[in-house]
Design an enzyme around this catalytic site. Structure first.
Site, short mmCIF file in Angstrom:
data_model
loop_
_atom_site.label_atom_id
_atom_site.label_comp_id
_atom_site.label_asym_id
_atom_site.label_seq_id
_atom_site.Cartn_x
_atom_site.Cartn_y
_atom_site.Cartn_z
CG HIS A 144 -2.12 -1.01 1.61
ND1 HIS A 144 -2.80 -1.11 0.77
CD2 HIS A 144 -1.94 -2.27 2.22
CE1 HIS A 144 -3.82 -2.37 1.13
NE2 HIS A 144 -2.91 -3.11 1.70
CG HIS A 182 -2.95 -9.19 -4.20
ND1 HIS A 182 -3.12 -10.63 -5.31
CD2 HIS A 182 -2.60 -10.64 -2.98
CE1 HIS A 182 -2.98 -11.49 -4.62
NE2 HIS A 182 -2.80 -12.09 -3.29
CG ASN A 230 -1.39 -15.97 -2.69
OD1 ASN A 230 -1.51 -17.08 -3.54
ND2 ASN A 230 -1.03 -16.32 -1.37
CE1 TYR A 231 1.93 -16.18 -9.93
CE2 TYR A 231 3.35 -14.76 -8.86
CZ TYR A 231 2.45 -15.35 -9.97
OH TYR A 231 2.06 -14.55 -10.78
NE ARG A 232 -3.85 -20.66 -3.67
CZ ARG A 232 -4.18 -19.43 -4.54
NH1 ARG A 232 -3.94 -18.24 -4.91
NH2 ARG A 232 -5.35 -19.34 -4.89
CG HIS A 254 -2.56 -6.78 -17.53
ND1 HIS A 254 -3.21 -7.75 -18.31
CD2 HIS A 254 -2.93 -5.61 -17.25
CE1 HIS A 254 -4.09 -7.39 -16.75
NE2 HIS A 254 -4.21 -5.88 -16.86
CB THR A 264 -4.45 -13.81 13.55
OG1 THR A 264 -5.58 -15.28 13.85
CG2 THR A 264 -5.96 -12.10 12.88
CD GLU A 265 -1.62 -9.17 14.71
OE1 GLU A 265 -0.81 -8.01 13.95
OE2 GLU A 265 -2.29 -8.73 14.90
CB SER A 266 0.99 -13.85 8.73
OG SER A 266 1.99 -13.87 10.30
#
Length: 342
Positions: A113, A123, A125-127, A157, A299-301
């Protein structure tokens, strides 16, 4: 090397290598390290502070947060790996064949942010997930600008498209509209931002699109190209590596162009208002948030993705013919950003 499309054939299910978990875990840690190093150089003032944690049921992670920087008001880059015997309902609802097996999940996630409203929120995220015979890769990246510029969105893009095309010519045409579909606030009937790429349940078999909207743009395109040849675990692992490493080249030039732009109370208030959409999505729809809470994650993470400051305004409507109105009228409409002209 691109994979070509062929008619469906009967093939054995691709299996992960015996050291799959260790290799993915190492990759996710490396991505966290590389991204944090690049962002610290970009910010020029603040450094990430690490908070290691352990999960009683098995696993743990490293949460890294940057605050009050030269560019980033707050942001986090997390690594986690968890395992256990009880799968969360969000997984069983999508993959019931995983029921009864121990599970392993690891990934890297990030939300930034910036303080300047002309620098977009971003943002990533890879999992990776395993449960007995079931395994898959998932994740994505999306951009959420407040005062967007066509050249920035096109660059973002194009960088992702180039990363996809190193591995499969049909990845970007499926995963781009899947991202538009996923990062959509149904209760607001608007996209969260200008998208990027998103994919899930990629195990090398079946159609590329494996989302819930069978009649959506991504599903229709995926149906049209048919089933690709079976892709191996190694091929998908290499794809995720390149997607993760495309982040800094995709985002850094945008920050460098916009970080010194002057802004006032109007722009700041609009940024804080639009951050409310980010909060709404992450608490209502985000799969990573839901999975983390259902598996007793830290939770914090899990909630480090939320902005430090945010505001809501009842019945807000942007004034006509303003940059705020342009965001709604132009940039929150899914489109071909790679070929978009000013």
């Amino acid at each position: 090397m691109k994979t070509t499309l062929t008619a469906p054939v009967t093939q054995s299910k691709p299996l992960p290598p015996v050291d799959a978990k260790a290799r993915v875990s190492q990759l996710m840690r490396q991505l966290q390290d590389e991204i944090c190093q690049g962002l610290q150089l970009l910010d020029g003032v603040a450094n990430f502070q690490e908070d290691a944690w352990k999960r009683p049921e098995g696993g743990g992670g490293r949460s890294r947060v940057i605050r009050d920087g030269g560019i980033f008001e707050q942001g986090g880059v997390n690594f986690s790996e968890v395992w256990g015997s009880h799968l969360p309902p969000s997984i069983l609802a999508q993959r019931p064949e995983a029921n009864g097996h121990q599970f392993y999940a690891t990934g890297t996630s990030m939300v930034l942010h910036p303080r300047n409203p002309y620098v977009p929120t971003v943002h990533l995220n890879y999992r990776y997930f395993e449960a007995g015979p079931v395994w898959w890769f998932g994740g994505g990246i999306d951009l959420t600008p407040y005062y967007p510029f066509v050249e920035d969105v096109a660059h973002f893009h194009l960088t992702l498209k180039q990363a996809c095309e190193k591995h499969h010519s049909e990845y970007y045409p499926v995963f781009k509209p899947w991202c538009d579909e996923y990062f959509y606030l149904k209760h607001r009937q608007e996209t969260r931002g200008v998208g990027g790429i998103f994919f899930d349940y990629q195990d090398g078999e079946g159609e590329l699109y494996k989302g819930p909207d069978a009649k959506g743009v991504a599903a229709n395109y995926s149906d049209g190209v048919g089933r690709p040849q079976t892709r191996s675990w190694e091929e998908l692992f290499a794809f995720v590596q390149d997607c993760g490493r495309a982040f800094l080249p995709a985002y850094t030039p945008i920050v460098q162009r916009r970080q010194s732009m002057e802004y006032g109370d109007r722009q700041r208030n609009f940024q804080l208002y639009r951050r409310g959409r980010y909060v709404e999505f992450n608490l209502v729809y985000d799969r990573g948030t839901i999975f983390g809470l259902q598996t007793n994650g830290r939770t914090e993470s899990i909630l480090m993705s939320l902005p430090p400051l945010v505001r809501w305004e009842y019945g807000y409507q942007p004034e006509p013919n303003t940059p705020e109105a342009e965001l709604y009228e132009v940039f929150l409409k899914p489109q071909d950003w790679v070929n978009k002209k000013d």
